[in-house]
Design an enzyme around this catalytic site. Structure first.
Site, mmCIF file in Angstrom:
data_model
loop_
_atom_site.group_PDB
_atom_site.id
_atom_site.type_symbol
_atom_site.label_atom_id
_atom_site.label_comp_id
_atom_site.label_asym_id
_atom_site.label_seq_id
_atom_site.Cartn_x
_atom_site.Cartn_y
_atom_site.Cartn_z
ATOM 1 N N ASP A 10 -2.097 -9.337 7.463
ATOM 2 C CA ASP A 10 -0.888 -10.181 7.471
ATOM 3 C C ASP A 10 0.207 -9.785 8.462
ATOM 4 O OD1 ASP A 10 -0.527 -7.895 5.883
ATOM 5 O OD2 ASP A 10 0.311 -8.932 4.155
ATOM 6 N N GLU A 21 3.603 2.269 4.229
ATOM 7 C CA GLU A 21 4.520 1.984 3.119
ATOM 8 C C GLU A 21 5.816 2.773 3.261
ATOM 9 O OE1 GLU A 21 4.069 -0.388 1.179
ATOM 10 O OE2 GLU A 21 1.921 -0.733 0.955
ATOM 11 N N GLU A 26 7.087 -13.212 -0.613
ATOM 12 C CA GLU A 26 6.774 -13.986 0.607
ATOM 13 C C GLU A 26 7.245 -15.437 0.579
ATOM 14 O OE1 GLU A 26 4.598 -11.935 -0.910
ATOM 15 O OE2 GLU A 26 4.588 -10.310 0.572
ATOM 16 N N THR A 68 9.157 -5.986 7.782
ATOM 17 C CA THR A 68 8.292 -6.661 6.816
ATOM 18 C C THR A 68 8.644 -6.307 5.370
ATOM 19 O OG1 THR A 68 6.011 -7.319 6.350
ATOM 20 C CG2 THR A 68 6.395 -4.984 6.814
ATOM 21 N N ARG A 85 9.389 0.804 3.971
ATOM 22 C CA ARG A 85 10.343 0.848 2.854
ATOM 23 C C ARG A 85 11.429 1.903 3.070
ATOM 24 N NH1 ARG A 85 6.845 -0.876 -2.465
ATOM 25 N NH2 ARG A 85 5.009 -1.601 -1.357
HETATM 26 C C1 DMJ Z 1 5.873 -5.535 0.833
HETATM 27 O O1 DMJ Z 1 5.752 -4.167 0.815
HETATM 28 C C2 DMJ Z 1 5.891 -6.072 2.246
HETATM 29 O O2 DMJ Z 1 6.445 -7.353 2.257
HETATM 30 C C3 DMJ Z 1 4.524 -6.084 2.879
HETATM 31 O O3 DMJ Z 1 4.553 -6.704 4.132
HETATM 32 C C4 DMJ Z 1 3.540 -6.811 1.996
HETATM 33 N N1 DMJ Z 1 3.553 -6.325 0.643
HETATM 34 C C5 DMJ Z 1 4.808 -6.170 -0.037
HETATM 35 C C6 DMJ Z 1 5.365 -7.409 -0.698
HETATM 36 O O4 DMJ Z 1 4.453 -8.283 -1.153
#
Ligand code: DMJ
Length: 469
Positions: free
Chosen positions: A219, A86, A369, A458, A90
Site C-alpha cells: 500500500d 512501524e 484509511e 502514512t 509512528r
Molecule cells: C497505520 O500504521 C498506517 O496508516 C499504515 O500505513 C497502515 N496501517 C496503519 C493504519 O491502518
C-alpha cells in the site's frame, strides 16, 4: 471556531485518552476492557502517536502532560527489537511533526536519537533494510523465518528520514532511504508499475513474484512515491542542501507513481454488482481476485492529492469513484463499520449486496484509511456529503467500539450489532490518525494543516513541504 462535529471528535479523543491515562500511561497500547495495557516496543507508542493530534485539537493541557513524559521518561536506550517501518512512521514521524507544530526542540532531540538508533537496519548486503532493529544494541536482523523485507515497509520510511537530514544537515539519513528508492526503481518483476510484496535483503531482488495488491505489504509504496515528490518540491531531481553543498538525486518518483496508477487501472480495477462500485482487486499469477483490504482506502485520498498537485484530472474522477466504494464498505454492513477485508460480487445475485464478508475478515481495528480519504476529498471538493459520511462513521465508532470506562476497542464482528465482540485493544493509530483526520474533515479552515505546506506521512503526521506552493 470549533463546530459541533469537531467538538464531538474532541470528546471522543478525551474519552480515549482517559482510558489510556488511567490504565496504560507510558505503555504502548491500551487494553480498555481489561483496564490494562500491552507492550509492542515498550516506548509509549500511543502517547507519541497522539502528540500532534492533541496539538491540532487544541488540547494543550493534555499535550503538556504528555510532553513531560517525553522529557522525563522516554528512553530509547533499551535492549528491545523494534520494527523499522512501524517505529519510523509512528515514533520518528510523530516526533518530527510535533517538533514542527510546537517548535519545541525536545522533540527534535528525541527524533535524532531514535533516527540514529534505527540506522543499523540499513547495513545489509543489498542496502535494502532489515525489518527489525535492536535500538539499544545497534544490531538489526530480518524476521526469524526469512531474509525478506516487506516492500511497503522499506519504501515508506523516506519522508521521515529525508526530513531528518534536512533538519540536521546530515545527509546520511536521506542517502540511505534514497538508495532504496533508486534501487527499487530499477528492479524487474514489476507489472506495469505494480510491485510485488517482498524484497530480499541479500540479493536486493523482489521475491514471491506475480502477486499484486494495493493492500497490505504494498500500500504505502504507492502513497510515498507521490508524497516524496511533493515533499521535495515536485521535481524529479530531488535537491537537498547539506551544509551549503547541493546534493542532487535522480529519483523517478513521479514517473513510477504515474506508471503504477496506470497499472492499477489496467489490472486491478473492476466494478461490482448490483451497484457498479469501482473497486481495486488483487492479481495473483494472472488470476484476478475481487478482494479489497480496508487498507486500500488510502488510495482515493492519495489520488486526490496528486490531482490537487497538478496531475491528471482523471485521477480525481477515480478518487471520487473509489471513496464512494470505501463508504459503501461501511454503509452496507450491519454496524455501519467496515470489516478488514471485503470481497465484491462481480455478478448480480438476488438478495446479495456488492460487499461480501468472510468470517475471518469481519474485524475492525479502528483503522483510518476511509476517514483519511474523506478528509482529502472534502478539502479539495467542498462537497458536504464527505463530511456527512465521516459523521456517520464517528457515530458508529461511538456506538459499537466505545468502552464506558475509557478508551475505544477493536471489534471482532462488524456484522453483529448486538454483540460486535470487543477485542480489548485500542491501536495507537486510532489517536494518531483516525480521530485527527476526523477533526480535520469536519473543519472548514484550509489553514488547519494547509496541504500546500504540509504532507502527511502514512501515520498522519504532517511534515513540511520543502518548497511550499
Ligand atoms: C497505520 O500504521 C498506517 O496508516 C499504515 O500505513 C497502515 N496501517 C496503519 C493504519 O491502518
Amino acid at each position: 471556531p470549533i463546530n459541533e462535529r469537531q467538538m464531538a471528535v474532541i470528546e471522543a479523543f478525551r474519552h480515549a485518552w482517559k482510558g489510556y491515562k488511567d490504565f496504560a500511561w507510558g505503555h504502548d497500547e491500551l487494553k480498555p476492557l481489561s483496564k490494562s495495557y500491552s507492550e509492542w516496543f515498550g516506548l509509549g507508542l500511543t502517547l507519541i502517536d497522539a502528540l500532534d493530534t492533541m496539538w491540532i485539537l487544541g488540547l494543550r493541557e493534555e499535550f503538556e502532560e504528555a510532553r513531560k513524559w517525553v522529557a522525563n521518561d522516554l528512553a530509547f536506550d533499551k535492549n528491545v527489537d523494534v520494527n523499522l517501518f512501524e517505529s519510523t512512521i509512528r515514533i520518528l514521524g510523530g516526533l518530527l511533526s510535533t517538533y514542527h507544530l510546537s517548535g519545541d526542540s525536545l522533540f527534535l532531540e528525541k527524533a535524532k536519537d531514535i533516527g540514529n538508533r534505527l540506522m543499523p537496519a540499513f547495513k545489509t548486503p543489498s542496502k535494502i533494510p532489515y525489518s527489525d532493529v535492536n535500538i539499544g544494541r545497534g544490531t538489526a536482523h530480518p524476521p526469524r523465518w526469512t531474509s525478506d523485507s516487506t516492500v511497503a515497509e522499506v519504501t515508506s520510511i523516506q519522508l521521515e528520514f529525508r526530513e531528518l537530514s534536512r533538519l540536521t544537515g546530515d545527509e546520511k539519513y536521506q542517502k540511505a532511504v534514497d538508495e532504496v528508492m533508486k534501487h527499487v526503481h530499477t528492479l524487474s518483476g514489476k507489472n506495469d508499475g505494480l510491485v510485488p510484496m517482498f524484497i530480499n535483503t541479500n540479493s536486493g531482488q523482489f521475491t514471491h513474484l506475480g502477486v499484486y495488491t494495493l493492500g497490505a505489504r504494498a500500500d504505502s509504496y504507492y502513497e510515498y512515491l507521490l508524497k516524496q515528490w511533493i515533499q521535495g518540491g515536485k521535481t524529479e531531481n530531488d535537491q537537498l542542501k547539506v551544509a551549503q553543498k547541493q546534493v542532487y538525486d535522480d529519483l523517478r518518483l513521479l514517473e513510477d507513481y504515474m506508471k503504477a496508477i496506470e497499472g492499477v487501472k489496467k489490472h486491478l480495477l473492476q466494478r461490482s454488482q448490483p451497484k457498479k462500485l469501482t473497486f481495486v482487486g488483487e492479481l495473483a499469477h494472472g488470476h484476478f481476485s475481487a478482494k479489497m483490504d480496508h487498507l486500500v482506502c488510502f488510495l482515493p485520498g492519495t489520488l486526490a492529492l496528486g490531482a490537487h498537485n497538478g496531475l491528471t484530472a482523471d485521477h480525481m474522477k477515480l478518487a471520487e469513484a473509489l471513496i464512494e466504494t470505501c463508504y459503501q464498505m461501511y454503509a452496507q454492513v450491519e454496524t455501519g463499520l467496515s470489516p478488514e477485508i471485503v470481497h465484491f460480487n462481480l455478478h448480480a445475485q438476488k438478495g446479495h449486496k456488492d460487499v461480501e464478508i468472510k468470517p475471518a475478515d469481519r474485524h475492525n481495528l479502528l483503522r483510518p484509511e476511509t476517514v483519511e480519504s474523506l478528509f482529502y476529498m472534502y478539502r479539495f471538493t467542498g462537497d458536504k456529503k464527505y463530511q456527512d459520511w465521516g459523521w456517520e462513521i464517528l457515530q458508529n465508532f461511538n456506538k459499537y467500539t466505545r468502552v464506558p470506562t475509557g478508551g475505544y476497542t477493536s471489534i471482532n464482528n462488524v456484522q453483529n450489532p448486538s454483540n460486535p465482540e470487543p477485542r480489548d485493544k485500542m491501536e495507537s493509530f486510532f489517536l494518531g490518525e483516525t480521530l485527527k483526520y476526523m477533526f480535520l474533515l469536519f473543519s472548514d479552515d484550509i489553514d488547519l494543516i494547509n496541504l500546500d505546506k504540509y504532507v502527511f506521512n502514512t501515520e498522519a503526521h504532517p511534515l513540511p513541504i520543502w518548497v511550499p506552493a
